[in-house]
Design a protein around this motif. Structure first.
Motif, short mmCIF file in Angstrom:
data_model
loop_
_atom_site.label_atom_id
_atom_site.label_comp_id
_atom_site.label_asym_id
_atom_site.label_seq_id
_atom_site.Cartn_x
_atom_site.Cartn_y
_atom_site.Cartn_z
N MET A 1 0.83 -1.20 0.00
CA MET A 1 0.00 0.00 0.00
C MET A 1 0.87 1.25 0.00
O MET A 1 0.56 2.21 -0.68
CB MET A 1 -0.95 -0.05 1.21
N LEU A 2 1.96 1.23 0.78
CA LEU A 2 2.83 2.39 0.84
C LEU A 2 3.45 2.67 -0.53
O LEU A 2 3.58 3.83 -0.95
CB LEU A 2 3.92 2.18 1.89
N GLU A 3 3.81 1.60 -1.24
CA GLU A 3 4.39 1.76 -2.57
C GLU A 3 3.40 2.39 -3.54
O GLU A 3 3.75 3.26 -4.32
CB GLU A 3 4.84 0.39 -3.08
N LYS A 4 2.13 1.96 -3.45
CA LYS A 4 1.09 2.54 -4.32
C LYS A 4 0.90 4.01 -3.98
O LYS A 4 0.80 4.85 -4.87
CB LYS A 4 -0.23 1.79 -4.16
N THR A 5 0.84 4.33 -2.69
CA THR A 5 0.67 5.72 -2.27
C THR A 5 1.81 6.59 -2.77
O THR A 5 1.58 7.69 -3.28
CB THR A 5 0.57 5.80 -0.73
N MET A 6 3.03 6.09 -2.66
CA MET A 6 4.18 6.84 -3.13
C MET A 6 4.10 7.05 -4.65
O MET A 6 4.34 8.15 -5.14
CB MET A 6 5.47 6.11 -2.77
N ARG A 7 3.73 6.00 -5.37
CA ARG A 7 3.60 6.11 -6.83
C ARG A 7 2.55 7.15 -7.21
O ARG A 7 2.78 8.01 -8.05
CB ARG A 7 3.26 4.75 -7.43
N ILE A 8 1.39 7.07 -6.56
CA ILE A 8 0.30 8.01 -6.88
C ILE A 8 0.73 9.44 -6.54
O ILE A 8 0.46 10.37 -7.30
CB ILE A 8 -1.00 7.63 -6.14
N TYR B 1 -9.29 16.16 -4.49
CA TYR B 1 -9.57 14.82 -3.97
C TYR B 1 -8.28 14.04 -3.71
O TYR B 1 -8.11 13.43 -2.66
CB TYR B 1 -10.44 14.02 -4.94
N MET B 2 -7.37 14.08 -4.69
CA MET B 2 -6.11 13.34 -4.55
C MET B 2 -5.26 13.91 -3.41
O MET B 2 -4.68 13.16 -2.64
CB MET B 2 -5.33 13.39 -5.87
N ASP C 1 -3.96 12.46 4.01
CA ASP C 1 -4.31 11.18 4.62
C ASP C 1 -5.70 11.18 5.26
O ASP C 1 -5.92 10.55 6.29
CB ASP C 1 -3.25 10.77 5.63
N LEU C 2 -6.65 11.91 4.65
CA LEU C 2 -8.02 11.91 5.14
C LEU C 2 -8.73 10.66 4.64
O LEU C 2 -8.43 10.15 3.56
CB LEU C 2 -8.78 13.15 4.67
N SER C 3 -9.68 10.18 5.41
CA SER C 3 -10.46 9.01 5.00
C SER C 3 -11.51 9.43 3.98
O SER C 3 -11.79 10.62 3.79
CB SER C 3 -11.14 8.39 6.22
N LEU C 4 -12.11 8.44 3.35
CA LEU C 4 -13.18 8.73 2.39
C LEU C 4 -14.33 9.48 3.07
O LEU C 4 -14.89 10.43 2.51
CB LEU C 4 -13.70 7.44 1.76
#
Length: 109
Positions: free
Chosen positions: A1-8, A26-27, A34-37
């Motif tokens: 998940m951290l890798e995806k967050t870093m990529r995004i 939104y992004m 780091d806000l929730s939905l």
């Protein structure tokens, strides 16, 4: 998940000028702050599902930009080549290898 967050996060940095202000907000709220939905939905007075849909759609848009423009891919390759160059500089007898890496770096520009 951290890798995806870093990529995004990198993709948003590279392609933010191609996003609408709404997509960028939104992004930023989800990935940077780091806000929730639910928190984003409350803040923007929309449904949680609207937040989720917007995030997923924007992620797909960012991945499409990356597939076409390859800015993140080139960034990673440049960083790797720079690391190789720094390692080779310590071994001065390997001038040819350094020149090869420099040529590769120039080709990425």
């Amino acid at each position: 998940m951290l890798e995806k967050t870093m990529r995004i996060n990198y993709l948003v940095d590279f392609y933010q000028s191609l996003l609408t202000p709404k997509q960028y907000d939104y992004m930023r709220l989800y990935y940077d702050e780091d806000l929730s939905l639910v928190e984003i939905a409350d803040l923007l007075d929309v449904s949680r599902q609207a937040v989720y849909d917007n995030l997923k759609r924007t992620e797909m848009i960012l991945e499409d930009y990356e597939e076409k423009l390859k800015l993140y891919d080139k960034f990673l390759k440049r960083a790797e080549l720079i690391e190789q160059l720094e390692a080779e500089i310590d071994q001065k007898e390997k001038h040819e290898k350094i020149n090869d890496i420099i040529v590769q770096l120039k080709d990425l520009s």
